[in-house]
Scaffold this motif. Sequence first.
Motif, PDB file in Angstrom:
ATOM      1  N   PHE A 105       1.537  41.902  -8.680  1.00  0.00           N
ATOM      2  CA  PHE A 105       1.191  43.267  -8.282  1.00  0.00           C
ATOM      3  C   PHE A 105       2.210  44.249  -8.867  1.00  0.00           C
ATOM      4  N   MET A 106       2.595  43.983 -10.121  1.00  0.00           N
ATOM      5  CA  MET A 106       3.549  44.860 -10.800  1.00  0.00           C
ATOM      6  C   MET A 106       2.797  45.973 -11.509  1.00  0.00           C
ATOM      7  N   PRO A 107       3.129  47.232 -11.253  1.00  0.00           N
ATOM      8  CA  PRO A 107       2.480  48.315 -11.975  1.00  0.00           C
ATOM      9  C   PRO A 107       2.707  48.231 -13.490  1.00  0.00           C
ATOM     10  N   VAL A 108       1.657  48.376 -14.253  1.00  0.00           N
ATOM     11  CA  VAL A 108       1.633  48.499 -15.715  1.00  0.00           C
ATOM     12  C   VAL A 108       2.172  47.294 -16.486  1.00  0.00           C
ATOM     13  N   PHE A 109       3.412  46.905 -16.228  1.00  0.00           N
ATOM     14  CA  PHE A 109       4.002  45.836 -17.027  1.00  0.00           C
ATOM     15  C   PHE A 109       4.198  44.569 -16.224  1.00  0.00           C
ATOM     16  N   ASP A 110       4.053  43.459 -16.917  1.00  0.00           N
ATOM     17  CA  ASP A 110       4.394  42.158 -16.343  1.00  0.00           C
ATOM     18  C   ASP A 110       5.914  42.024 -16.501  1.00  0.00           C
ATOM     19  N   TRP A 111       6.428  40.915 -16.892  1.00  0.00           N
ATOM     20  CA  TRP A 111       7.874  40.732 -17.054  1.00  0.00           C
ATOM     21  C   TRP A 111       8.432  41.763 -18.032  1.00  0.00           C
ATOM     22  N   THR A 112       9.652  42.181 -17.803  1.00  0.00           N
ATOM     23  CA  THR A 112      10.282  43.166 -18.677  1.00  0.00           C
ATOM     24  C   THR A 112      11.644  42.672 -19.166  1.00  0.00           C
ATOM     25  N   ARG A 113      11.790  42.642 -20.460  1.00  0.00           N
ATOM     26  CA  ARG A 113      13.066  42.258 -21.076  1.00  0.00           C
ATOM     27  C   ARG A 113      13.417  43.300 -22.130  1.00  0.00           C
ATOM     28  N   SER A 130      19.226  43.598 -20.766  1.00  0.00           N
ATOM     29  CA  SER A 130      20.527  44.267 -20.703  1.00  0.00           C
ATOM     30  C   SER A 130      20.325  45.736 -20.343  1.00  0.00           C
ATOM     31  N   TRP A 131      21.105  46.197 -19.387  1.00  0.00           N
ATOM     32  CA  TRP A 131      20.981  47.592 -18.942  1.00  0.00           C
ATOM     33  C   TRP A 131      21.304  48.547 -20.076  1.00  0.00           C
ATOM     34  N   GLU A 132      22.247  48.123 -20.934  1.00  0.00           N
ATOM     35  CA  GLU A 132      22.641  49.002 -22.032  1.00  0.00           C
ATOM     36  C   GLU A 132      21.497  49.201 -23.025  1.00  0.00           C
ATOM     37  N   GLN A 133      20.720  48.129 -23.227  1.00  0.00           N
ATOM     38  CA  GLN A 133      19.618  48.216 -24.205  1.00  0.00           C
ATOM     39  C   GLN A 133      18.356  48.859 -23.634  1.00  0.00           C
ATOM     40  N   LEU A 134      18.313  48.997 -22.315  1.00  0.00           N
ATOM     41  CA  LEU A 134      17.081  49.480 -21.683  1.00  0.00           C
ATOM     42  C   LEU A 134      16.600  50.833 -22.233  1.00  0.00           C
ATOM     43  N   PRO A 135      17.500  51.816 -22.440  1.00  0.00           N
ATOM     44  CA  PRO A 135      17.034  53.099 -22.977  1.00  0.00           C
ATOM     45  C   PRO A 135      16.389  52.970 -24.354  1.00  0.00           C
ATOM     46  N   GLU A 136      16.825  51.983 -25.156  1.00  0.00           N
ATOM     47  CA  GLU A 136      16.223  51.797 -26.491  1.00  0.00           C
ATOM     48  C   GLU A 136      14.764  51.394 -26.373  1.00  0.00           C
ATOM     49  N   VAL A 137      14.477  50.512 -25.419  1.00  0.00           N
ATOM     50  CA  VAL A 137      13.098  50.069 -25.207  1.00  0.00           C
ATOM     51  C   VAL A 137      12.245  51.265 -24.798  1.00  0.00           C
ATOM     52  N   LEU A 143       8.114  56.364 -23.944  1.00  0.00           N
ATOM     53  CA  LEU A 143       7.448  55.352 -23.118  1.00  0.00           C
ATOM     54  C   LEU A 143       7.894  53.968 -23.568  1.00  0.00           C
ATOM     55  N   PRO A 144       8.059  53.049 -22.619  1.00  0.00           N
ATOM     56  CA  PRO A 144       8.528  51.727 -23.003  1.00  0.00           C
ATOM     57  C   PRO A 144       7.518  50.969 -23.860  1.00  0.00           C
ATOM     58  N   SER A 145       8.026  50.196 -24.777  1.00  0.00           N
ATOM     59  CA  SER A 145       7.128  49.355 -25.558  1.00  0.00           C
ATOM     60  C   SER A 145       7.886  48.135 -26.064  1.00  0.00           C
ATOM     61  N   LEU A 146       7.326  46.990 -25.875  1.00  0.00           N
ATOM     62  CA  LEU A 146       7.947  45.759 -26.326  1.00  0.00           C
ATOM     63  C   LEU A 146       6.880  44.842 -26.899  1.00  0.00           C
ATOM     64  N   PRO A 147       7.116  44.296 -28.095  1.00  0.00           N
ATOM     65  CA  PRO A 147       6.147  43.318 -28.568  1.00  0.00           C
ATOM     66  C   PRO A 147       6.180  42.141 -27.609  1.00  0.00           C
ATOM     67  N   GLY A 148       5.053  41.505 -27.358  1.00  0.00           N
ATOM     68  CA  GLY A 148       5.068  40.354 -26.467  1.00  0.00           C
ATOM     69  C   GLY A 148       4.529  40.689 -25.099  1.00  0.00           C
ATOM     70  N   TRP A 149       4.393  41.968 -24.822  1.00  0.00           N
ATOM     71  CA  TRP A 149       3.815  42.323 -23.539  1.00  0.00           C
ATOM     72  C   TRP A 149       2.313  42.071 -23.580  1.00  0.00           C
ATOM     73  N   ASP A 150       1.809  41.504 -22.487  1.00  0.00           N
ATOM     74  CA  ASP A 150       0.386  41.185 -22.386  1.00  0.00           C
ATOM     75  C   ASP A 150      -0.373  42.434 -22.019  1.00  0.00           C
ATOM     76  N   LEU A 151      -0.371  43.464 -22.854  1.00  0.00           N
ATOM     77  CA  LEU A 151      -1.176  44.605 -22.428  1.00  0.00           C
ATOM     78  C   LEU A 151      -1.854  45.281 -23.594  1.00  0.00           C
ATOM     79  N   SER A 152      -2.921  45.945 -23.224  1.00  0.00           N
ATOM     80  CA  SER A 152      -3.774  46.462 -24.271  1.00  0.00           C
ATOM     81  C   SER A 152      -3.853  47.979 -24.187  1.00  0.00           C
ATOM     82  N   TYR A 153      -2.891  48.609 -23.501  1.00  0.00           N
ATOM     83  CA  TYR A 153      -2.978  50.047 -23.328  1.00  0.00           C
ATOM     84  C   TYR A 153      -2.636  50.780 -24.609  1.00  0.00           C
ATOM     85  N   GLN A 154      -3.388  51.857 -24.865  1.00  0.00           N
ATOM     86  CA  GLN A 154      -3.034  52.774 -25.940  1.00  0.00           C
ATOM     87  C   GLN A 154      -1.980  53.714 -25.375  1.00  0.00           C
TER      88      GLN A 154
END
Length: 345
Positions: A105-113, A130-137, A143-154
């Motif tokens: 029941f996680m909004p929008v994203f599944d696991w986040t790395r 890593s908290w330091e890298q979080l702003p880069e994502v 808006l956050p974006s990571l390859p590998g996320w199971d999502l299809s949102y535009q």
Amino acid sequence: MELGFRWYGTEDSITLNHIRQIPNLKQIVSAIYNVPVGEIWPLEEIQRLETAVKKKSLAFEVIESVPVHEEIKLGGQKKDYWISNFQETLKNLGKCGIKTVCYNFMPVFDWTRTNLSFQHQDGSNSLSFSWEQLPEVNSLDSLPSLPGWDLSYQQEELHELFRRYQEVDEEKLWENLSYFLKKIIPAAKEAGIKMAIHPDDPPFSIFGLPRIITDDKAYKRLFDIDSSVENGITFCTGSLAANSKNDIYKMLDSYLKLGKVHFMHARNIQLHENGDFEETAHASNYGSIDMVRVIELLKKHQFTGCIRPDHGRMIFGETGRPGYGLYDRALGASYIYGIWETLNK
Ligand code: DNO
Ligand code: MN
């Protein structure tokens, strides 16, 4: 306890022929991937998957995951439509002998790395946070974006979702979960299925989105919504251990005692003082989790459900779906089974 392995269906580069060679592997954990989120999983599709798995003499009892449509998590106007679809999917799964359904029941994203290929000293790679890298994502168009996320949102849809979640705080998300469970648990009962919510991964809010399945207090509240056995959990060691305040052994002990644990995810992480963590090999001495203690608790409560190695590292030069290579998960499975066998002598 029975060993299971996650398989992403015929699209997975890892085949059932490979998975079945892992010693003592009994179950395949899978899902229907070609149906859009929220639509009913057709009976024939599930049967096709069931047949493919059973042909290899493996059991097919656990689904991971049936995704919950955002409209339900948002408590939107069309939530009842999506909930009734979910109920139909449960009905079809029950007809195919499915016993446990994992969901989150996680909004929008599944696991986040923040890194999908953190380099370990031995040359292997894994997911890390890593908290330091979080702003880069977070920097892509803010808006956050990571390859590998199971999502299809535009991107536009993502903007809209984030805007709508501004109105949903933790309290509201609990209300929406409670509404969902009150309708889903009776349907699960009827279908002979136990629901198993996966904890939020990591178990704290990021990107300003609420997260609620995070700690012992949350589990108490979850069980209070509906005390029936069908309102259960997936206990994911790696997810919950990312909050150093979580005493995962105490938690597991009490939830097993309550009969609420229907599915286990075994994963080790190395947690640092500042809250950063890397996923590691499953062995206890590689991370912060004492895997023997975990398996001991399963033995103590005579856990009969499925346990699967959760994310693994990329080793032996393997590439592919982050966290879901064959080799390290196979090593993890063997290690887990070794502990189990030893404890049962
Ligand atoms: C992380 C993984 C997740 C999990 C889903 C369950 O720990 O196990 O991908 O499968 O969040 O819905
Ligand atoms: Mn997990």
